[in-house]
Enzyme design. Structure first.
Site, PDB file in Angstrom:
ATOM      1  N   ASP A   1       6.519 -13.108 -16.864  1.00  0.00           N
ATOM      2  CA  ASP A   1       7.828 -12.833 -16.286  1.00  0.00           C
ATOM      3  C   ASP A   1       7.676 -12.726 -14.767  1.00  0.00           C
ATOM      4  OD1 ASP A   1       9.091 -12.722 -18.724  1.00  0.00           O
ATOM      5  OD2 ASP A   1       8.952 -10.524 -18.897  1.00  0.00           O
TER       6      ASP A   1
ATOM      7  N   GLU B   1       2.721 -14.455 -21.268  1.00  0.00           N
ATOM      8  CA  GLU B   1       3.001 -13.022 -21.473  1.00  0.00           C
ATOM      9  C   GLU B   1       3.764 -12.751 -22.756  1.00  0.00           C
ATOM     10  OE1 GLU B   1       5.102 -11.061 -18.282  1.00  0.00           O
ATOM     11  OE2 GLU B   1       5.417  -9.247 -19.473  1.00  0.00           O
TER      12      GLU B   1
ATOM     13  N   TYR C   1      -8.777  11.064 -34.697  1.00  0.00           N
ATOM     14  CA  TYR C   1      -8.595  11.884 -35.905  1.00  0.00           C
ATOM     15  C   TYR C   1      -9.913  12.460 -36.408  1.00  0.00           C
ATOM     16  CZ  TYR C   1      -3.689  10.762 -36.293  1.00  0.00           C
ATOM     17  OH  TYR C   1      -2.342  10.671 -36.057  1.00  0.00           O
TER      18      TYR C   1
END
Lengths: 367, 615
Positions: free
Chosen positions: A252, A200, A104
């Site tokens: 996972d 995770e 920005y």
């Protein structure tokens, strides 16, 4: 020497290094050379294993950014603007901005303005590569803070409002200790941990806390929150190197999670210049392995097209070029299935802490 | 004998219609989608030919309706001259009935098989008759026919014949029901009509698709193409059999007259020579000439020098109208077209035209589209077998700025259009989809393509230069000054001088004068460096109100009132660097106020650091 003055020295080094870069441009103008910078190519093809540190770093292939083209010239202009902000806006005034704020701020830079945040993020990474510094050295913060950790370790953190000492089991709430964006301000005081387990998903992290895994197994739980932030990876590495605590990674069982492990253990392709600083080559993958999906008969989902593509791409990724990973990847492709770590809940809420993890830790000789 | 008689009972002539019935693939009715396309093509060809012959701007309406699965109705309507009542059954329901088979003239249809073949196909697949309406004048009645072809006799069978009300001024309408399927894409009815619209910019074509979607190909010109003239056959293009047929049926009384009146480019003198060569007396009755003699005559055509056939019988589309046609059907940045002078193949005049369209919204990654046309008819099938494709493949397109990986058809955002016009297009087969590899035709196509290719190349390299120049200007005018300013600000130093770098980026000659104090006077050094890739010769002028001392090299001195103009002739090779030095007996203060160096004899955009004056 206090941590505070350490910081002052670091800031002044950063300033000198950044000015050196700008000085190079100045010299190039003076010596009638078209301004340019040279940096390593950041692609999968150009990462190689550093034998000494055992992590993946950029190779010798370089790309040149020169004012000969509009694109190159604009990049150099943007680089100059960013460096000015780093020196005059950040380091001189002891301020910092987030990556998003930086994007920005550039809105006022006319033709040097960034078109999207990914562009300014990338330029910051380039600056890290060119200067050998890290974005924390320029006082640039990521959007989010690092994740949280929970376990038998006592630390001291230097904050803008003074030093804070805390024990990451006793002095923290249920969610644990919030890892700051710059973990260089953290000192380790004492610990009773036998290993670190990096997790995770938040669900599994909470499950392990609720089941008292940290106490029962003397372990530090670190929440990775998906692809881990730099500060999380750096903190894991520091605990591993400085305190010699072994690290296991629990994700996972899918291609994307394999990459999470790879970035913890070997470094990420996008930030291979920081691998030596952030990768923990001693980290071991605990699961969910493709073989676990088969052996523990976990609930599964079918691999989709993206999953299959990701697995195939991993077969050519130098970081996965080992017997172990080739077997895991090929097996997943063969069964065509993936599993989440929370799939263990199907066998009871305690199954993961009472059965799976202890069995795996035993196999790996950890803890 | 008995057996032969027995067999003779079974032997009978097969009608052409029966033959077609069993061999319809030969005429382009081999698959369901293609049969529709062939039918549309035959009807549209006829309409365009008829309108043009009558001097009418064609307005053709095509409607396709789904009847049931695989069965649809095709309606084609035109504003042409119409057909007289007596002819209607034969035109539509008798194969090989036509006006053009025996004429030497550039036209779309040739054998008169086309539309009746479509009628036959329709009747074979739907069992229904063709419905025809035709009207020849505002005040004339409109005749309605329902027709079938008797396949045994190849004669029309009239099912219905009546006069109806038809609100058109004139024209012809045909309605056929047939087994066919409608689809979209390049080899489709709409693709065919789009290509037809390109090479017939004087036609308006309206298509109503089965889903009621209306596509209009608007005309781009009100100019009708020049009507091709009918010519006599040229001796070089005639076959022995045809020659014998002509001999038998001619009304001429002697061979000399026969030759002069039946062929183009044979005058009395040439006829005499031909007769002499073939050993035939000029006053022999043509009907008396036997096979042997005819053979000798045919041989003589080849050995006697005969002028090439006239080419004014051809009607090219013209460069301008090809451009207009491409423009209206495609959005592109650049079009070049060419019409080659007419040539001759096997005694038939022909003419090649080509166009190339580039850029716009054409795909950059695909092979270029090749639009092939023969006598203004698009060729959609058998691209690989066609002389046009072979000519395209023979050309090294990389020389013309198009990629051609592994040879073959080039890749890039381009359309290549080739039109071959001839009184006789040598097709590879009866379905008329590919032009045969006749060397004369291939050579002409290649020349035409190279011509438009060269112009494309010129355009692209100009675009490229412009782009590069613009890019460089953006760097030196907008970006570099800002980098220099920013770099100075960060280091708190004066803004560095960017002119040497500018000269380098622009590939210019760079000139810089530096002055150093030395004792009372000062040393002046002018550095010259050529960053470009061409040699530059020019003159350098220093206009100074003082005398210069010990210059090297020695300049020419020209007094200019109170000042002196010192002139050096400079020659710089690419990358070469030189220096001019001299002394001035003035202080550094004064020396730094010297006026700018002037260069003469070099373009302003090739030099940085000097003022350019070119008289």
């Amino acid at each position: 020497m206090t941590v505070k003055s350490n910081k002052e020295i670091r800031d002044s080094t950063s300033k000198t290094t950044l000015k050196k870069l700008i000085h190079d441009f100045y010299e190039q103008f003076e010596s009638e050379t078209i301004p340019h910078i040279v940096l390593p190519s950041r692609t999968k093809k150009n990462i190689e294993l550093n034998e000494d540190s055992d992590v993946w770093v950029y190779g010798d292939s370089e790309s040149m950014r020169s004012a000969k083209t509009v694109k190159g010239a604009t990049q150099l202009l943007k680089t100059s603007y960013v460096v000015e902000l780093m020196i005059k806006g950040h380091l001189d005034q002891d301020k910092s901005s987030t990556l998003r704020e930086l994007y920005y701020i550039s809105e006022n830079w006319d033709i040097a303005k960034f078109n999207e945040q990914s562009e300014s993020d990338r330029l910051i990474e380039d600056l890290e590569i060119i200067t050998g510094l890290q974005r924390e050295d320029f006082h640039v913060r990521p959007e989010e803070n690092g994740a949280t950790m929970f376990g038998p370790i006592k630390i001291k953190e230097v904050t803008k409002r003074g030093e804070r000492t805390m024990h990451c089991q006793e002095d923290v709430g249920e969610a644990g200790y919030q890892i700051p964006y710059n973990v260089e301000t953290v000192q380790f005081l004492e610990h009773d941990a036998k290993f670190i387990i990096a997790i995770e998903t938040g669900g599994m992290y909470d499950r392990l806390i609720e089941n008292g895994f940290d106490e029962n197994f003397d372990s530090i739980l670190v929440h990775l929150k998906g692809q881990p932030a730099r500060s999380t990876r750096r903190l894991i590495k520091r605990m591993n190197e400085e305190l010699k605590i072994p690290v296991v990674v629990f994700t996972d069982g899918d291609p994307w999670s394999f990459r999470i492990f790879a970035s913890v253990a070997y470094g990420a392709i996008k930030s291979a210049h920081l691998s030596e600083f952030m990768a923990t080559p001693a980290a071991k993958f605990i699961g969910v392995q493709s073989t676990d999906i088969v052996e523990y008969e976990l609930s599964t989902d079918k691999l989709n097209d993206q999953d299959i593509k990701a697995l195939q791409s991993e077969l050519t990724d130098p970081r996965f070029d080992t017997e172990y990973w080739k077997d895991q990847i090929n097996l997943m492709l063969k069964i065509g299935k993936k599993s989440e770590q929370q799939a263990f809940a199907g066998k009871g809420l305690d199954y993961v802490t009472d059965t799976y993890l202890p069995e795996r830790l035993g196999e790996m000789g950890v803890g | 004998m008995a057996i032969a008689e027995e067999l003779a009972k079974k032997q009978k002539a097969i009608s052409i219609a029966e033959f077609f019935e069993k061999n319809r693939q030969i005429l382009g009715f081999d698959s369901v989608p293609r049969s529709l396309l062939t039918s549309v093509k035959e009807a549209v060809d006829n309409s365009l030919d008829a309108c043009e012959e009558a001097g009418i701007l064609p307005d053709i309406f095509i409607k396709i309706e789904n009847k049931s699965k695989n069965l649809l109705t095709l309606i084609v309507e035109d504003n042409g001259p119409g057909i007289v009542k007596e002819q209607i059954p034969k035109v539509f329901a008798k194969l090989l009935y036509g006006s053009r088979f025996h004429s030497m003239k550039q036209s779309r249809g040739q054998q008169g098989i086309g539309i009746s073949a479509a009628v036959l196909y329709s009747q074979l697949t739907s069992g229904r008759p063709a419905k025809i309406v035709s009207k020849i004048d505002k005040d004339a009645p409109a005749h309605y026919f329902e027709l079938l072809i008797n396949t045994q006799t190849n004669e029309p069978e009239i099912i219905k014949d009546k006069v109806i009300d038809w609100d058109r001024l004139r024209g012809t309408r045909i309605e056929l029901e047939m087994e066919a399927s409608y689809f979209k894409g390049r080899q489709s009815v709409s693709g065919y009509l789009k290509d037809t619209a390109i090479v017939n910019p004087h036609a308006r074509i309206t298509l109503i698709e089965p889903d009621n979607n209306k596509v209009i190909f608007e005309r781009a010109t009100d100019k009708l193409p020049v009507q091709p003239k009918e010519i006599l056959p040229h001796p070089h293009g005639i076959e022995l059999g045809t020659l014998m047929k002509m001999l038998r049926y001619t009304e001429c009384k002697n061979t000399s007259d026969f030759l002069c009146e039946s062929f183009s480019r044979i005058g009395a003198q040439t006829a005499k020579e031909i007769c002499k060569k073939s050993g035939i007396k000029p006053d022999v009755k043509p009907k008396k000439i036997a096979l042997d003699e005819a053979k000798r005559l045919h041989e003589a055509f080849k050995t006697v020098k005969i002028q090439a056939p006239p080419t004014d019988c051809l009607s090219p589309i013209t460069e301008e109208l090809i451009r207009k046609g491409l423009e209206k059907e495609h959005t592109v940045d650049f079009i070049e077209t060419t019409t080659r002078p007419a040539g001759v193949h096997n005694g038939h005049p022909f003419q090649v035209e080509a166009g190339i369209a580039y850029g716009g919204n054409l795909s950059k990654e695909n092979k270029v589209d090749i639009l092939r046309f023969a006598n203004r008819v698009p060729l959609l099938y058998q691209q690989g077998a066609c002389a046009v494709t072979h000519a395209v493949e023979n050309i090294k397109w990389r020389n013309y700025s198009l990629d051609q990986p592994g040879g073959g058809i080039p890749i890039g955002p381009a359309i290549i259009l080739v039109h071959v016009a001839s009184t006789h297009i040598p097709f590879t087969s009866e379905s008329k989809e590919a032009i045969a590899d006749v060397p004369e035709i291939i050579e002409e196509i290649e020349l035409a393509l190279k011509d438009v290719g060269r112009r494309l190349n010129l355009y692209l390299s100009r675009q490229d230069n412009l782009l590069r120049r613009r890019e460089k200007e953006e760097i030196i005018l907008k970006i570099l000054p800002r980098i220099a300013k920013k770099v100075g600000e960060i280091l708190e130093k004066p803004t560095p001088d960017i002119t040497p770098v500018v000269a380098k980026i622009m590939g210019n000659v760079f000139i810089q004068r530096s002055v150093k104090q030395n004792g009372k006077g000062c040393e002046v050094e002018i550095k010259l460096k050529n960053h470009g890739d061409a040699v530059h010769h020019f003159s350098l002028h220093e206009t100074i109100p003082h005398d210069i001392k010990s210059p090297s090299p020695e300049p020419k001195k020209i007094p200019l009132g109170k000042q002196n103009d010192y002139l050096w002739k400079v020659s710089l090779k690419p990358g070469e660097q030189k220096a001019i030095i001299y002394r001035l007996d003035i202080g550094i203060e004064e020396a730094s106020k010297l006026s700018q160096i002037v260069a003469e004899g070099i373009a302003e955009e090739h030099i940085t650091g000097a003022k350019v004056v070119n008289v």
